[in-house]
Design a protein around this motif. Structure first.
Motif, short mmCIF file in Angstrom:
data_model
loop_
_atom_site.label_atom_id
_atom_site.label_comp_id
_atom_site.label_asym_id
_atom_site.label_seq_id
_atom_site.Cartn_x
_atom_site.Cartn_y
_atom_site.Cartn_z
N UNK A 68 -12.18 76.59 37.96
CA UNK A 68 -12.64 75.45 38.77
C UNK A 68 -13.44 75.92 39.98
N UNK A 69 -13.01 77.02 40.61
CA UNK A 69 -13.72 77.52 41.78
C UNK A 69 -15.10 78.06 41.42
N UNK A 70 -15.20 78.77 40.31
CA UNK A 70 -16.51 79.25 39.85
C UNK A 70 -17.41 78.07 39.52
N UNK A 71 -16.86 77.06 38.87
CA UNK A 71 -17.63 75.87 38.50
C UNK A 71 -18.10 75.14 39.75
N UNK A 72 -17.24 75.08 40.78
CA UNK A 72 -17.62 74.42 42.04
C UNK A 72 -18.76 75.17 42.72
N UNK A 73 -18.74 76.49 42.67
CA UNK A 73 -19.83 77.27 43.27
C UNK A 73 -21.13 76.99 42.51
N UNK A 74 -21.07 76.92 41.20
CA UNK A 74 -22.26 76.60 40.41
C UNK A 74 -22.77 75.19 40.73
N UNK A 75 -21.86 74.25 40.91
CA UNK A 75 -22.26 72.89 41.29
C UNK A 75 -22.90 72.90 42.66
N UNK A 76 -22.33 73.65 43.59
CA UNK A 76 -22.89 73.74 44.93
C UNK A 76 -24.31 74.31 44.89
N UNK A 77 -24.52 75.34 44.09
CA UNK A 77 -25.87 75.91 43.95
C UNK A 77 -26.84 74.90 43.33
N UNK A 78 -26.36 74.14 42.34
CA UNK A 78 -27.22 73.12 41.72
C UNK A 78 -27.55 72.00 42.71
N UNK A 79 -26.58 71.60 43.52
CA UNK A 79 -26.82 70.57 44.54
C UNK A 79 -27.85 71.06 45.56
#
Length: 121
Positions: A68-79
């Motif tokens: 979940x934390x890795x996925x959140x970092x990827x979402x943050x980069x996409x945002x």
């Protein structure tokens, strides 16, 4: 609200923000006289918001904290990337949608953290 559904609220906010961003990017791409109609930048914004929507759908299904934390970092980069692309395109409403998406991501982290801790009695 049941406790099992509480962590999904942030993902729902993120999903709605990405869909709104997608609608705005589609409008900018297809409508004449927007200044970016038919441009590669608007097409990239469309693809980025679609990817964000898919990522928001996957987020509640992830089980481990590390995943979940890795996925959140990827979402943050996409945002952040979509926000920057919208700035370059002068599409301010997409920027607003990405800020709302960031609020959804923060909400997801806060609610997941709140429900993961045991209650003190």
């Amino acid at each position: 609200m049941p406790q099992s559904r509480t962590p999904r609220l942030g993902a729902i906010v993120l999903l709605v923000a990405s869909i709104v961003g997608l609608a705005i990017a589609l409008y900018a791409y297809f409508t004449p006289l927007t200044g970016v109609n038919g441009s590669l930048g608007a097409l990239v914004a469309i693809l980025a918001t679609i990817i964000l929507a898919v990522m928001a759908l996957i987020l509640p299904a992830l089980k481990g904290n590390a995943a979940r934390n890795v996925w959140r970092v990827l979402i943050l980069l996409a945002l952040a990337g979509t926000f920057f692309a919208a700035l370059l395109l002068h599409q301010w409403w997409i920027c607003v949608a990405m800020v709302v998406g960031l609020i959804g991501l923060i909400l997801d982290m806060a609610l997941a953290n709140r429900t993961a801790r045991p209650a003190h009695s």
